[in-house]
Design a protein around this motif. Structure first.
Motif, short mmCIF file in Angstrom:
data_model
loop_
_atom_site.label_atom_id
_atom_site.label_comp_id
_atom_site.label_asym_id
_atom_site.label_seq_id
_atom_site.Cartn_x
_atom_site.Cartn_y
_atom_site.Cartn_z
N ALA A 210 58.74 50.12 39.36
CA ALA A 210 57.66 49.47 39.19
C ALA A 210 57.62 48.11 39.96
O ALA A 210 56.70 47.53 40.59
CB ALA A 210 57.06 49.15 37.98
N ALA A 211 58.99 47.53 39.75
CA ALA A 211 59.33 46.32 40.32
C ALA A 211 59.36 46.34 41.77
O ALA A 211 58.93 45.53 42.38
CB ALA A 211 60.65 45.71 39.78
N LEU A 212 59.97 47.30 42.37
CA LEU A 212 60.11 47.63 43.99
C LEU A 212 58.63 47.58 44.49
O LEU A 212 58.51 46.95 45.57
CB LEU A 212 60.86 48.50 44.31
CG LEU A 212 62.29 48.50 43.74
CD1 LEU A 212 63.40 49.64 44.24
CD2 LEU A 212 62.91 47.21 44.70
N THR A 213 57.74 48.27 43.87
CA THR A 213 56.44 48.59 44.16
C THR A 213 55.61 47.14 44.10
O THR A 213 55.08 46.97 45.17
CB THR A 213 55.59 49.41 43.26
OG1 THR A 213 56.47 50.92 43.18
CG2 THR A 213 54.21 49.70 43.65
N ALA A 214 55.98 46.34 43.29
CA ALA A 214 55.17 45.03 43.19
C ALA A 214 55.57 44.13 44.17
O ALA A 214 54.87 43.54 45.00
CB ALA A 214 55.54 44.58 41.75
N LEU A 215 57.07 44.11 44.47
CA LEU A 215 57.72 43.08 45.44
C LEU A 215 57.12 43.55 46.98
O LEU A 215 56.74 42.62 47.49
CB LEU A 215 59.08 43.29 45.33
CG LEU A 215 59.68 42.73 44.09
CD1 LEU A 215 61.43 42.89 43.93
CD2 LEU A 215 59.46 41.16 44.08
N ALA A 216 57.06 44.86 47.06
CA ALA A 216 56.69 45.32 48.32
C ALA A 216 55.25 45.25 48.60
O ALA A 216 54.87 44.64 49.79
CB ALA A 216 56.72 46.98 48.40
#
Length: 243
Positions: free
Chosen positions: A28-34
């Motif tokens: 979820a964090a990587l998705t948000a950062l992307a």
């Protein structure tokens, strides 16, 4: 099919559940950062990403419930502020409401994970005060640098003095450092609860990047929306019984 190992209906082992929660939070964090990074380069493409995430939530088979009554208070507040300070003030009121709502959700998620890991001492308000200070610092930064534009709409907040931004920043950094030392001690003793610790670490990174370091408030808002949507549609999990 012959030879297939069937899934067990029993509750998964605590360690497996903790690792799954940590992995889910990382995705979820990587998705948000992307999505947040894409928003800086191409806002329309970021909106497409949010639409895809929302579609994933709607078609995931999970029931989606909207608490319409909970929207009455923020709507009235936005209308009242807007009546005195215009559209920028109304958008600012909505921004503050969403920041508080997202923080409350994240703290609630950390509380749930800590309780599931058998760490009641990490569910108290004192233990989670650091999780509120980081978003508060982001809010102070946004207010200090106001006005802003969000998706083409003006956002304005009362201008705060620089000493308040610095004071809240020091308090947030000190609380985060203290929390980090406690988790490092837990890790050294082999007692670290991985799921709540990883969630809170991601919590700090997301809020600091979204509103504490970036000038583009729109990208920060997109990042938080993507984070919530990525959490709303959990990853598939499969715990297999091993003889």
């Amino acid at each position: 099919m012959n030879g297939r190992v069937h899934q067990t209906l029993a509750a998964p082992p605590m360690g497996a559940a903790s690792r799954f929660s940590a992995d889910r939070g990382l995705v979820a964090a990587l998705t948000a950062l992307a999505v947040g990074a894409v928003s800086i380069l191409s806002p329309p493409l970021a909106l497409l990403g949010l639409a895809l995430l929302a579609a994933r939530v709607l078609f995931s088979g999970e029931s989606v419930r909207i608490d319409w009554l909970a929207l009455i208070g923020p709507a009235l507040a936005a209308l009242t502020v807007g009546g005195f300070f215009g559209v920028p003030g109304a958008i600012g009121a909505i921004f503050v409401w969403r920041l508080i709502a997202d923080t409350r959700w994240s703290v609630g998620e950390a509380t749930r994970l800590a309780a599931a890991a058998g760490r009641p001492a990490e569910t108290t308000f004192k233990a989670l005060a650091h999780a509120w200070l980081t978003p508060l610092f982001g809010l102070m930064v946004v207010a200090y640098t106001a006005p802003h534009m969000i998706a083409g709409l003006p956002l304005d907040l009362p201008h705060v003095p620089s000493w308040l931004v610095i004071g809240v920043g020091i308090a947030a950094a000190g609380a985060f450092f203290d929390w980090g030392l406690q988790r490092a001690a837990d890790w050294r003793l082999g007692e670290l609860a991985q799921a709540p610790a990883s969630h809170l670490l991601i919590h700090h990174v997301i809020f600091v990047l979204a509103f504490g370091l970036m000038i583009d408030v729109s990208a920060g808002v997109v990042m938080l929306i993507a984070w919530r949507l990525a959490h709303a549609a959990p990853l598939r999990q499969s715990f297999t019984a091993v003889p």
